[in-house]
Design a protein around this motif. Structure first.
Motif, PDB file in Angstrom:
ATOM      1  N   SER A 293      17.591  -1.512  34.594  1.00 61.09           N
ATOM      2  CA  SER A 293      17.757  -2.114  35.919  1.00 61.09           C
ATOM      3  C   SER A 293      17.924  -0.984  36.924  1.00 61.09           C
ATOM      4  CB  SER A 293      18.963  -3.057  35.950  1.00 61.09           C
ATOM      5  OG  SER A 293      20.150  -2.353  35.653  1.00 61.09           O
ATOM      6  N   GLU A 294      17.354  -1.144  38.101  1.00 62.06           N
ATOM      7  CA  GLU A 294      17.377  -0.089  39.105  1.00 62.06           C
ATOM      8  C   GLU A 294      18.802   0.152  39.584  1.00 62.06           C
ATOM      9  OE1 GLU A 294      15.239  -2.540  38.925  1.00 62.06           O
ATOM     10  OE2 GLU A 294      13.245  -1.606  38.958  1.00 62.06           O
TER      11      GLU A 294
ATOM     12  N   VAL B  91      41.064  -4.358  36.889  1.00 60.00           N
ATOM     13  CA  VAL B  91      39.728  -4.441  36.300  1.00 60.00           C
ATOM     14  C   VAL B  91      39.166  -3.019  36.279  1.00 60.00           C
ATOM     15  CG1 VAL B  91      37.450  -5.515  36.414  1.00 60.00           C
ATOM     16  CG2 VAL B  91      39.451  -6.752  37.291  1.00 60.00           C
ATOM     17  N   ASN B  92      38.988  -2.474  35.080  1.00 58.39           N
ATOM     18  CA  ASN B  92      38.431  -1.124  34.926  1.00 58.39           C
ATOM     19  C   ASN B  92      36.924  -1.287  34.739  1.00 58.39           C
ATOM     20  OD1 ASN B  92      38.092   1.578  34.616  1.00 58.39           O
ATOM     21  ND2 ASN B  92      39.320   1.785  32.758  1.00 58.39           N
ATOM     22  N   THR B  93      36.156  -0.892  35.746  1.00 54.77           N
ATOM     23  CA  THR B  93      34.761  -1.339  35.864  1.00 54.77           C
ATOM     24  C   THR B  93      33.733  -0.353  35.310  1.00 54.77           C
ATOM     25  OG1 THR B  93      34.682  -0.354  38.056  1.00 54.77           O
ATOM     26  CG2 THR B  93      35.259  -2.695  37.934  1.00 54.77           C
ATOM     27  N   CYS B  94      32.507  -0.870  35.208  1.00 57.22           N
ATOM     28  CA  CYS B  94      31.366  -0.122  34.676  1.00 57.22           C
ATOM     29  C   CYS B  94      30.176  -0.335  35.616  1.00 57.22           C
ATOM     30  CB  CYS B  94      31.046  -0.670  33.293  1.00 57.22           C
ATOM     31  SG  CYS B  94      29.538  -0.032  32.582  1.00 57.22           S
ATOM     32  N   THR B  95      29.324   0.677  35.720  1.00 58.55           N
ATOM     33  CA  THR B  95      28.187   0.554  36.641  1.00 58.55           C
ATOM     34  C   THR B  95      26.861   0.835  35.944  1.00 58.55           C
ATOM     35  OG1 THR B  95      27.431   1.277  38.821  1.00 58.55           O
ATOM     36  CG2 THR B  95      28.370   2.968  37.442  1.00 58.55           C
ATOM     37  N   VAL B  96      26.895   0.823  34.603  1.00 56.10           N
ATOM     38  CA  VAL B  96      25.728   1.321  33.861  1.00 56.10           C
ATOM     39  C   VAL B  96      24.468   0.469  34.092  1.00 56.10           C
ATOM     40  CG1 VAL B  96      26.186   0.228  31.606  1.00 56.10           C
ATOM     41  CG2 VAL B  96      25.067   2.430  31.688  1.00 56.10           C
ATOM     42  N   THR B  97      24.642  -0.852  34.241  1.00 55.82           N
ATOM     43  CA  THR B  97      23.483  -1.714  34.527  1.00 55.82           C
ATOM     44  C   THR B  97      23.896  -2.766  35.558  1.00 55.82           C
ATOM     45  OG1 THR B  97      24.124  -3.266  32.796  1.00 55.82           O
ATOM     46  CG2 THR B  97      22.523  -1.586  32.164  1.00 55.82           C
ATOM     47  N   ALA B  98      22.883  -3.472  36.086  1.00 55.38           N
ATOM     48  CA  ALA B  98      23.176  -4.556  37.029  1.00 55.38           C
ATOM     49  C   ALA B  98      23.987  -5.652  36.324  1.00 55.38           C
ATOM     50  CB  ALA B  98      21.872  -5.124  37.584  1.00 55.38           C
TER      51      ALA B  98
ATOM     52  N   HIS C 252      41.475  -5.797  32.332  1.00 57.89           N
ATOM     53  CA  HIS C 252      40.182  -6.171  31.757  1.00 57.89           C
ATOM     54  C   HIS C 252      39.297  -4.937  31.871  1.00 57.89           C
ATOM     55  CE1 HIS C 252      37.060  -8.993  30.503  1.00 57.89           C
ATOM     56  NE2 HIS C 252      36.259  -8.309  31.296  1.00 57.89           N
ATOM     57  N   THR C 253      38.760  -4.502  30.741  1.00 55.42           N
ATOM     58  CA  THR C 253      37.976  -3.265  30.737  1.00 55.42           C
ATOM     59  C   THR C 253      36.533  -3.561  30.385  1.00 55.42           C
ATOM     60  OG1 THR C 253      39.945  -2.105  30.025  1.00 55.42           O
ATOM     61  CG2 THR C 253      37.874  -0.919  29.768  1.00 55.42           C
ATOM     62  N   LEU C 254      35.614  -2.976  31.151  1.00 56.30           N
ATOM     63  CA  LEU C 254      34.190  -3.126  30.856  1.00 56.30           C
ATOM     64  C   LEU C 254      33.616  -1.754  30.548  1.00 56.30           C
ATOM     65  CD1 LEU C 254      34.728  -5.176  33.675  1.00 56.30           C
ATOM     66  CD2 LEU C 254      32.807  -6.121  32.419  1.00 56.30           C
ATOM     67  N   GLY C 255      32.483  -1.747  29.845  1.00 62.73           N
ATOM     68  CA  GLY C 255      31.767  -0.489  29.667  1.00 62.73           C
ATOM     69  C   GLY C 255      32.109   0.261  28.400  1.00 62.73           C
ATOM     70  N   CYS C 256      32.179   1.585  28.548  1.00 64.79           N
ATOM     71  CA  CYS C 256      32.171   2.471  27.381  1.00 64.79           C
ATOM     72  C   CYS C 256      33.570   2.695  26.793  1.00 64.79           C
ATOM     73  CB  CYS C 256      31.564   3.808  27.780  1.00 64.79           C
ATOM     74  SG  CYS C 256      32.523   4.638  29.054  1.00 64.79           S
TER      75      CYS C 256
ATOM     76  N   CYS D 178      28.910  14.249  33.830  1.00 62.12           N
ATOM     77  CA  CYS D 178      27.613  14.642  33.278  1.00 62.12           C
ATOM     78  C   CYS D 178      26.802  15.373  34.346  1.00 62.12           C
ATOM     79  CB  CYS D 178      26.862  13.390  32.812  1.00 62.12           C
ATOM     80  SG  CYS D 178      25.279  13.779  32.061  1.00 62.12           S
ATOM     81  N   ASP D 179      26.099  16.431  33.912  1.00 62.84           N
ATOM     82  CA  ASP D 179      25.249  17.200  34.853  1.00 62.84           C
ATOM     83  C   ASP D 179      23.769  16.879  34.657  1.00 62.84           C
ATOM     84  OD1 ASP D 179      27.605  18.511  35.430  1.00 62.84           O
ATOM     85  OD2 ASP D 179      27.197  20.184  34.076  1.00 62.84           O
ATOM     86  N   TYR D 180      23.438  15.936  33.790  1.00 61.17           N
ATOM     87  CA  TYR D 180      22.046  15.785  33.384  1.00 61.17           C
ATOM     88  C   TYR D 180      21.177  15.009  34.391  1.00 61.17           C
ATOM     89  CZ  TYR D 180      22.357  17.835  28.703  1.00 61.17           C
ATOM     90  OH  TYR D 180      22.468  18.703  27.652  1.00 61.17           O
ATOM     91  N   PHE D 181      21.736  14.065  35.059  1.00 57.05           N
ATOM     92  CA  PHE D 181      20.980  13.263  36.037  1.00 57.05           C
ATOM     93  C   PHE D 181      19.676  12.704  35.454  1.00 57.05           C
ATOM     94  CE2 PHE D 181      23.885  15.708  38.611  1.00 57.05           C
ATOM     95  CZ  PHE D 181      24.334  14.766  39.520  1.00 57.05           C
ATOM     96  N   CYS D 182      19.777  11.992  34.351  1.00 59.74           N
ATOM     97  CA  CYS D 182      18.617  11.264  33.837  1.00 59.74           C
ATOM     98  C   CYS D 182      18.179  10.304  34.954  1.00 59.74           C
ATOM     99  CB  CYS D 182      18.985  10.492  32.572  1.00 59.74           C
ATOM    100  SG  CYS D 182      19.538  11.594  31.256  1.00 59.74           S
ATOM    101  N   SER D 183      16.887  10.058  35.051  1.00 61.58           N
ATOM    102  CA  SER D 183      16.385   9.427  36.281  1.00 61.58           C
ATOM    103  C   SER D 183      16.826   7.971  36.452  1.00 61.58           C
ATOM    104  CB  SER D 183      14.857   9.523  36.325  1.00 61.58           C
ATOM    105  OG  SER D 183      14.303   8.824  35.242  1.00 61.58           O
ATOM    106  N   TYR D 184      17.308   7.332  35.385  1.00 58.15           N
ATOM    107  CA  TYR D 184      17.724   5.924  35.478  1.00 58.15           C
ATOM    108  C   TYR D 184      19.235   5.776  35.644  1.00 58.15           C
ATOM    109  CZ  TYR D 184      18.706   7.189  30.678  1.00 58.15           C
ATOM    110  OH  TYR D 184      19.168   7.856  29.577  1.00 58.15           O
ATOM    111  N   CYS D 185      19.988   6.857  35.594  1.00 60.06           N
ATOM    112  CA  CYS D 185      21.422   6.753  35.337  1.00 60.06           C
ATOM    113  C   CYS D 185      22.268   7.096  36.560  1.00 60.06           C
ATOM    114  CB  CYS D 185      21.777   7.689  34.176  1.00 60.06           C
ATOM    115  SG  CYS D 185      23.518   7.623  33.730  1.00 60.06           S
ATOM    116  N   ALA D 186      23.211   6.199  36.881  1.00 62.62           N
ATOM    117  CA  ALA D 186      24.093   6.413  38.038  1.00 62.62           C
ATOM    118  C   ALA D 186      25.432   7.009  37.619  1.00 62.62           C
ATOM    119  CB  ALA D 186      24.320   5.079  38.748  1.00 62.62           C
ATOM    120  N   ILE D 187      25.583   7.275  36.321  1.00 67.28           N
ATOM    121  CA  ILE D 187      26.892   7.726  35.840  1.00 67.28           C
ATOM    122  C   ILE D 187      27.330   9.065  36.454  1.00 67.28           C
ATOM    123  CG2 ILE D 187      28.097   8.507  33.741  1.00 67.28           C
ATOM    124  CD1 ILE D 187      26.963   6.046  32.361  1.00 67.28           C
ATOM    125  N   PRO D 188      26.420  10.053  36.610  1.00 70.39           N
ATOM    126  CA  PRO D 188      26.884  11.309  37.221  1.00 70.39           C
ATOM    127  C   PRO D 188      27.471  11.103  38.622  1.00 70.39           C
ATOM    128  CG  PRO D 188      24.772  11.640  36.166  1.00 70.39           C
ATOM    129  CD  PRO D 188      25.026  10.157  36.147  1.00 70.39           C
TER     130      PRO D 188
END
Ligand code: SF4
Length: 438
Positions: free
Chosen positions: A339-340, A46-53, A9-13, A161-171
């Motif tokens: 979401s934080e 389960v291939n997970t995603c953390t982009v939002t709560a 089961h895959t979530l996310g991008c 990603c090297d950008y570290f946008c202030s809302y994003c946990a992806i990096p």
């Protein structure tokens, strides 16, 4: 040995989907049978995603479903949520394996260690201990592509990603930007071409930074990809506006195979909020970029990510965002509600927006997106566009996408599968969001 069964089961991008497909191929080659996630399996992944709560909640639900499906099965949780929250996932009873992004492509080895009896003596599995290990910052790059669909392949050309946008946990979950060289990437593209896929979707976390770790760049890759004649279409799945240079846009416009379809994250239509988000462009830059694309590709489909309810998005600022979006030639929006996320700079900022307001902003943005989409469809009605026909048949109809990403259908004709033909967009079936025509 009877075949073991794997269900995923895959979530996310799209990147996650390409990586799951790559894993499934490894398991298939080791003699495993792929079954549906709702069926009984020996291994659930389960291939997970953390982009939002919300994404994390969906991950937890999928993990619970896997755990309760078959008490004898192994349950593996892999990917971004596994990378960032391994301790929390380890507390979920029934989870056997947790692998972050750095190690998820080695799942087969880990399963071989957990259940050596599942592998026969000739298996090339070298067992290693990875389960429940807290992964470090991901640094490896695993080039991969999806193989489920004969017509279209998602090709992972970049990670991190090297950008570290202030809302994003992806990096934190994906590590720093990295990719293979142009030459290595082209070699895999030729392998994809040999498999017969006609359309390749270039995917990554921050695709526009392709090549930076090798002193190369995305434009060089696009130029080389365009020379592989048997691949008839390329889409760039998502690209940061500041990296979508005029050179890249002009190349796409005049290329043999790159399509007039862009997904360009916007996130907010207010310079104040864009600054707080640590985005690397302002509204004037973004508007100018879209204007340039439409000048050289008037029928281009332009999608934009937009975030509802980020810090500082009070009512006056939100009105500014609405006015701005209304003024842009966007075809539709992907709306996310803020979401934080743990470890992000946004957590330390003032100006939090109440949850009910975030939801209301999201609702309004969805409405605008719907209107924009209908406007785009109405502009395209009557046009003739090339369509790549897919193999699925539903109620004697076959489906496909135009070059500018409009879903269409026609009566099934097996001879057209995996072929591109001109198609007149006659009438939109609004309920099913598909064009009928000829
Ligand atoms: S560009 Fe920003 S939003 Fe996109 S992955 Fe990187 S940090 Fe996250």
């Amino acid at each position: 040995m009877t075949s073991r069964r794997i269900a995923t089961h895959t979530l996310g991008c799209k990147l996650n989907f390409a990586e799951t497909s790559h894993l499934l191929n490894q398991f298939r080659m080791a003699g495993w049978k792929v079954v549906d996630f709702n069926d009984e399996a020996d291994l659930y992944v389960v291939n997970t995603c953390t982009v939002t709560a919300v994404a994390e909640k969906k991950c937890r639900n999928a993990i619970r479903q896997a755990v309760s499906a078959n008490p004898e099965a192994l349950v593996a949780v892999i990917g971004c949520f596994a990378q960032n929250a391994s301790a929390a996932i380890a507390k979920i009873e029934g989870v056997d394996i947790i692998l972050g992004n750095d190690r998820k492509h080695r799942l087969l080895e880990v399963v071989g260690h957990e259940r050596p009896e599942w592998f026969d003596a000739t298996s090339a599995i070298t067992p290693e201990r990875h389960a429940f290990e807290r992964p470090g910052q991901p640094t490896e790059f695993q080039i991969s592509y999806s193989q489920e669909d004969r017509t279209r392949t998602f090709f992972k050309i970049q990670d991190g990603c090297d950008y570290f946008c202030s809302y994003c946990a992806i990096p934190f979950a994906r590590g720093r930007s990295r990719s293979a060289t142009v030459e290595e990437t082209i070699n895999i593209a030729k392998e994809i071409a040999a498999g017969g896929a006609k359309e390749v979707v270039l995917t990554g976390i921050n695709t526009g930074t392709f090549g930076q770790d090798h002193g190369e760049n995305l434009l060089q890759l696009l130029q080389e990809l365009d020379k592989i004649e048997s691949i008839e279409r390329y889409r760039i799945s998502s690209i940061e506006p500041n990296l979508l240079t005029n050179e890249v846009v002009d190349f796409v416009a005049h290329s043999r195979a790159f399509l007039p379809h862009f997904h360009i994250p916007l996130q907010a239509g207010s310079d104040k909020v864009l600054k707080l988000m640590h985005r690397r462009y302002d509204t004037a830059f973004y508007a100018h970029l879209l204007e340039h694309i439409k000048a050289v590709m008037p029928d281009a489909c332009l999608a934009a990510d937009i975030m509802a309810g980020f810090n500082g998005e009070d009512e006056a600022t939100f009105k500014e965002t609405i006015r701005y979006i209304e003024s842009l030639p966007i075809s539709y929006l992907h709306v996310f509600t803020f979401s934080e996320r743990p470890n992000t700079a946004a957590l330390k900022m003032d100006g939090r927006i109440e949850i009910h307001q975030r939801r209301e902003h999201s609702r309004v943005l969805h409405e605008i997106s719907e209107r924009k989409k209908m406007q785009f469809y109405s502009e395209q009605t009557g046009r003739t566009r090339p369509v790549l026909w897919e193999s699925d048949c539903k109620d004697d109809m076959m489906y496909g996408f135009t070059d500018n990403y409009i879903r269409v259908r026609r009566p099934y004709n097996a001879a057209l599968v995996n072929h591109i033909t001109p198609f007149v967009l006659e009438k939109l079936n609004q309920k099913e969001e598909v064009f009928d025509g000829k």
